[in-house]
Motif scaffolding. Structure first.
Motif, PDB file in Angstrom:
ATOM      1  N   VAL A  27       0.852  -1.185   0.000  1.00 62.09           N
ATOM      2  CA  VAL A  27       0.000   0.000   0.000  1.00 62.09           C
ATOM      3  C   VAL A  27       0.893   1.242   0.000  1.00 62.09           C
ATOM      4  N   LEU A  28       0.634   2.132  -0.930  1.00 63.96           N
ATOM      5  CA  LEU A  28       1.397   3.377  -1.032  1.00 63.96           C
ATOM      6  C   LEU A  28       0.448   4.541  -0.816  1.00 63.96           C
ATOM      7  N   SER A  29       0.839   5.428   0.063  1.00 63.85           N
ATOM      8  CA  SER A  29       0.071   6.650   0.294  1.00 63.85           C
ATOM      9  C   SER A  29       1.046   7.820   0.194  1.00 63.85           C
ATOM     10  N   ALA A  30       0.685   8.796  -0.598  1.00 59.10           N
ATOM     11  CA  ALA A  30       1.587   9.939  -0.803  1.00 59.10           C
ATOM     12  C   ALA A  30       0.771  11.191  -1.082  1.00 59.10           C
ATOM     13  N   SER A  31       1.441  12.300  -1.033  1.00 61.18           N
ATOM     14  CA  SER A  31       0.824  13.574  -1.355  1.00 61.18           C
ATOM     15  C   SER A  31       1.592  14.195  -2.517  1.00 61.18           C
ATOM     16  N   ASN A  32       0.917  15.021  -3.288  1.00 58.31           N
ATOM     17  CA  ASN A  32       1.599  15.684  -4.394  1.00 58.31           C
ATOM     18  C   ASN A  32       2.206  17.016  -3.964  1.00 58.31           C
ATOM     19  N   LEU A  33       2.024  17.393  -2.697  1.00 52.19           N
ATOM     20  CA  LEU A  33       2.610  18.633  -2.168  1.00 52.19           C
ATOM     21  C   LEU A  33       3.259  18.345  -0.811  1.00 52.19           C
ATOM     22  N   SER A  34       4.438  18.913  -0.580  1.00 51.23           N
ATOM     23  CA  SER A  34       5.071  18.781   0.731  1.00 51.23           C
ATOM     24  C   SER A  34       4.601  19.889   1.663  1.00 51.23           C
ATOM     25  N   ASN A  35       4.325  21.049   1.106  1.00 56.03           N
ATOM     26  CA  ASN A  35       3.803  22.184   1.871  1.00 56.03           C
ATOM     27  C   ASN A  35       2.708  22.818   1.013  1.00 56.03           C
ATOM     28  N   ALA A  36       1.466  22.523   1.344  1.00 61.65           N
ATOM     29  CA  ALA A  36       0.344  22.995   0.525  1.00 61.65           C
ATOM     30  C   ALA A  36       0.224  24.514   0.521  1.00 61.65           C
ATOM     31  N   SER A  37       0.592  25.163   1.607  1.00 63.48           N
ATOM     32  CA  SER A  37       0.490  26.625   1.677  1.00 63.48           C
ATOM     33  C   SER A  37       1.436  27.300   0.695  1.00 63.48           C
ATOM     34  N   ALA A  38       2.609  26.690   0.503  1.00 64.17           N
ATOM     35  CA  ALA A  38       3.615  27.267  -0.394  1.00 64.17           C
ATOM     36  C   ALA A  38       3.624  26.572  -1.757  1.00 64.17           C
ATOM     37  N   HIS A  39       2.770  25.576  -1.939  1.00 72.83           N
ATOM     38  CA  HIS A  39       2.711  24.799  -3.185  1.00 72.83           C
ATOM     39  C   HIS A  39       4.066  24.189  -3.542  1.00 72.83           C
ATOM     40  N   ARG A  40       4.758  23.675  -2.532  1.00 73.31           N
ATOM     41  CA  ARG A  40       6.065  23.051  -2.747  1.00 73.31           C
ATOM     42  C   ARG A  40       5.884  21.603  -3.172  1.00 73.31           C
ATOM     43  N   VAL A  41       6.694  21.183  -4.115  1.00 73.27           N
ATOM     44  CA  VAL A  41       6.600  19.820  -4.638  1.00 73.27           C
ATOM     45  C   VAL A  41       7.881  19.014  -4.400  1.00 73.27           C
ATOM     46  N   ASP A  42       8.698  19.442  -3.469  1.00 72.17           N
ATOM     47  CA  ASP A  42       9.899  18.685  -3.125  1.00 72.17           C
ATOM     48  C   ASP A  42       9.716  18.092  -1.726  1.00 72.17           C
ATOM     49  N   ASN A  43      10.479  17.059  -1.395  1.00 72.99           N
ATOM     50  CA  ASN A  43      10.423  16.415  -0.092  1.00 72.99           C
ATOM     51  C   ASN A  43       9.001  15.949   0.238  1.00 72.99           C
ATOM     52  N   LEU A  44       8.409  15.190  -0.660  1.00 77.09           N
ATOM     53  CA  LEU A  44       7.027  14.742  -0.499  1.00 77.09           C
ATOM     54  C   LEU A  44       6.889  13.694   0.601  1.00 77.09           C
ATOM     55  N   PRO A  45       5.789  13.738   1.345  1.00 84.82           N
ATOM     56  CA  PRO A  45       5.538  12.688   2.338  1.00 84.82           C
ATOM     57  C   PRO A  45       5.016  11.430   1.636  1.00 84.82           C
ATOM     58  N   VAL A  46       5.656  10.302   1.893  1.00 83.61           N
ATOM     59  CA  VAL A  46       5.287   9.041   1.258  1.00 83.61           C
ATOM     60  C   VAL A  46       5.289   7.950   2.324  1.00 83.61           C
ATOM     61  N   ILE A  47       4.245   7.137   2.325  1.00 86.83           N
ATOM     62  CA  ILE A  47       4.175   5.992   3.240  1.00 86.83           C
ATOM     63  C   ILE A  47       3.987   4.738   2.396  1.00 86.83           C
ATOM     64  N   LEU A  48       4.857   3.750   2.616  1.00 87.75           N
ATOM     65  CA  LEU A  48       4.766   2.462   1.936  1.00 87.75           C
ATOM     66  C   LEU A  48       4.636   1.395   3.008  1.00 87.75           C
ATOM     67  N   ALA A  49       3.599   0.571   2.907  1.00 89.16           N
ATOM     68  CA  ALA A  49       3.369  -0.482   3.901  1.00 89.16           C
ATOM     69  C   ALA A  49       3.146  -1.815   3.192  1.00 89.16           C
ATOM     70  N   GLY A  50       3.547  -2.893   3.863  1.00 84.67           N
ATOM     71  CA  GLY A  50       3.310  -4.239   3.346  1.00 84.67           C
ATOM     72  C   GLY A  50       4.181  -4.577   2.151  1.00 84.67           C
ATOM     73  N   GLY A  51       3.777  -5.579   1.402  1.00 83.69           N
ATOM     74  CA  GLY A  51       4.468  -5.939   0.172  1.00 83.69           C
ATOM     75  C   GLY A  51       5.703  -6.795   0.333  1.00 83.69           C
ATOM     76  N   GLY A  52       5.999  -7.251   1.538  1.00 88.28           N
ATOM     77  CA  GLY A  52       7.175  -8.089   1.735  1.00 88.28           C
ATOM     78  C   GLY A  52       8.481  -7.327   1.857  1.00 88.28           C
ATOM     79  N   PHE A  53       8.407  -6.011   1.976  1.00 77.37           N
ATOM     80  CA  PHE A  53       9.623  -5.212   2.158  1.00 77.37           C
ATOM     81  C   PHE A  53      10.121  -5.351   3.591  1.00 77.37           C
ATOM     82  N   LYS A  54      11.405  -5.105   3.805  1.00 79.69           N
ATOM     83  CA  LYS A  54      11.965  -5.047   5.154  1.00 79.69           C
ATOM     84  C   LYS A  54      11.777  -3.622   5.657  1.00 79.69           C
ATOM     85  N   HIS A  55      10.630  -3.361   6.231  1.00 80.31           N
ATOM     86  CA  HIS A  55      10.338  -1.999   6.691  1.00 80.31           C
ATOM     87  C   HIS A  55      11.228  -1.666   7.874  1.00 80.31           C
TER      88      HIS A  55
END
Length: 73
Positions: free
Chosen positions: A2-30
């Motif tokens: 499961v991947l959850s992410a945002s297209n903005l790191s800072n919505a107030s400034a409309h920044r598109v760098d350093n995005l928050p991303v969460i990856l869960a499951g899938g057999g990865f070594k979290h």
């Protein structure tokens, strides 16, 4: 996996760098939080490529990837 992410790191400034991303499951070594250097960051497509490879797909590249993201073992 499961991947959850945002297209903005800072919505107030409309920044598109350093995005928050969460990856869960899938057999990865979290291993918890993984942070990258903001100046020498990696393309998000590297994560997508790694996810495709985790699904046993023989994909050499995805979008503008520079290689599979190794930090999500």
């Amino acid at each position: 996996m499961v991947l959850s992410a945002s297209n903005l790191s800072n919505a107030s400034a409309h920044r598109v760098d350093n995005l928050p991303v969460i990856l869960a499951g899938g057999g990865f070594k979290h291993q918890g939080h993984v942070a990258f250097d903001r100046k020498k960051n990696k393309p998000l497509s590297n994560l997508y490529l790694r996810m495709l490879q985790q699904l046993q797909l023989d994909v050499p590249a995805f979008g503008c990837s520079t290689g599979a993201l190794s930090e999500v073992g």
